[in-house]
Design a protein around this motif. Structure first.
Motif, short mmCIF file in Angstrom:
data_model
loop_
_atom_site.label_atom_id
_atom_site.label_comp_id
_atom_site.label_asym_id
_atom_site.label_seq_id
_atom_site.Cartn_x
_atom_site.Cartn_y
_atom_site.Cartn_z
N HIS A 154 0.99 -1.01 -0.35
CA HIS A 154 0.04 -0.43 0.08
C HIS A 154 0.86 1.23 0.08
O HIS A 154 0.37 2.10 -0.67
CB HIS A 154 -0.67 0.18 1.23
N SER A 155 2.11 1.26 0.33
CA SER A 155 3.10 2.41 0.81
C SER A 155 3.01 2.73 -0.37
O SER A 155 3.27 3.49 -1.06
CB SER A 155 3.88 1.91 2.02
N LEU A 156 3.98 1.68 -1.70
CA LEU A 156 4.22 1.60 -2.83
C LEU A 156 3.71 2.10 -3.85
O LEU A 156 4.04 2.74 -4.35
CB LEU A 156 5.27 0.54 -3.47
N LYS A 157 2.02 1.69 -4.02
CA LYS A 157 1.40 1.99 -4.95
C LYS A 157 0.89 3.04 -4.37
O LYS A 157 0.22 3.72 -5.41
CB LYS A 157 -0.39 0.86 -4.32
N ALA A 158 0.23 4.55 -2.85
CA ALA A 158 0.20 5.48 -2.61
C ALA A 158 1.64 6.56 -3.02
O ALA A 158 1.20 7.14 -4.09
CB ALA A 158 -0.21 5.46 -1.22
N GLY A 159 2.85 5.71 -3.28
CA GLY A 159 3.47 6.65 -3.91
C GLY A 159 3.42 6.94 -5.24
O GLY A 159 4.30 7.94 -6.01
N HIS A 160 3.38 6.09 -6.00
CA HIS A 160 3.31 5.52 -7.47
C HIS A 160 1.42 6.86 -8.09
O HIS A 160 1.78 7.59 -7.88
CB HIS A 160 2.62 4.52 -7.93
N ASP A 161 0.45 6.81 -6.88
CA ASP A 161 -0.38 7.48 -7.01
C ASP A 161 -0.23 8.40 -6.81
O ASP A 161 -0.52 9.67 -7.91
CB ASP A 161 -1.40 7.28 -6.81
N GLN B 222 10.06 5.84 2.04
CA GLN B 222 10.37 4.79 3.95
C GLN B 222 9.47 4.28 4.24
O GLN B 222 10.35 2.96 5.05
CB GLN B 222 10.73 5.96 4.78
N ARG B 223 8.49 4.66 4.57
CA ARG B 223 7.72 3.27 4.89
C ARG B 223 7.58 1.66 4.17
O ARG B 223 7.75 1.10 4.92
CB ARG B 223 5.44 3.33 5.09
N SER C 285 6.20 15.20 -0.27
CA SER C 285 7.10 14.87 1.38
C SER C 285 5.74 13.31 1.85
O SER C 285 6.55 12.98 1.96
CB SER C 285 6.71 15.70 1.95
N VAL C 286 4.69 13.67 1.50
CA VAL C 286 3.75 12.20 1.73
C VAL C 286 4.98 11.01 0.99
O VAL C 286 4.75 10.47 1.40
CB VAL C 286 3.21 12.83 1.37
N MET C 287 5.38 11.47 -0.20
CA MET C 287 5.34 10.14 -1.34
C MET C 287 7.26 9.67 -1.19
O MET C 287 6.77 8.33 -0.60
CB MET C 287 5.82 10.70 -2.22
#
Length: 81
Positions: A21-28, A57-58, A50-52
């Motif tokens: 989910h962290s990687l998917k969100a980073g992509h979005d 990091q997560r 910053s959020v990405m």
């Protein structure tokens, strides 16, 4: 350790889920950065970046924990078919 329906222990499953989910969100978020820049909102683009970075990091921390679990042999393996 409790093992869920997947055959993996709960902690391993949770780390994999969080990493995904962290990687998917980073992509979005990449699209969100582009949208903000296209709208001329550099401060908002910087916020999304910053959020990405936080999600990246997560995901990296999850990877480290998963590596430790695998090395230690504390993670259950998927059931054989």
């Amino acid at each position: 350790m409790a093992t869920g329906e997947t055959g993996f222990d709960d902690v391993t499953f949770d780390l994999i889920s969080l990493q995904y989910h962290s990687l998917k969100a980073g992509h979005d978020y990449g699209q969100y950065v582009r949208d903000a820049r296209n709208a001329g909102k550099e401060d908002i683009a910087a916020f999304f970046e910053s959020v990405m970075a936080e999600d990246s990091q997560r995901a990296q921390k999850c990877h480290e924990f998963l590596s430790e679990l695998t090395k230690d042999g504390t993670s259950a393996t998927a059931p054989q078919a």
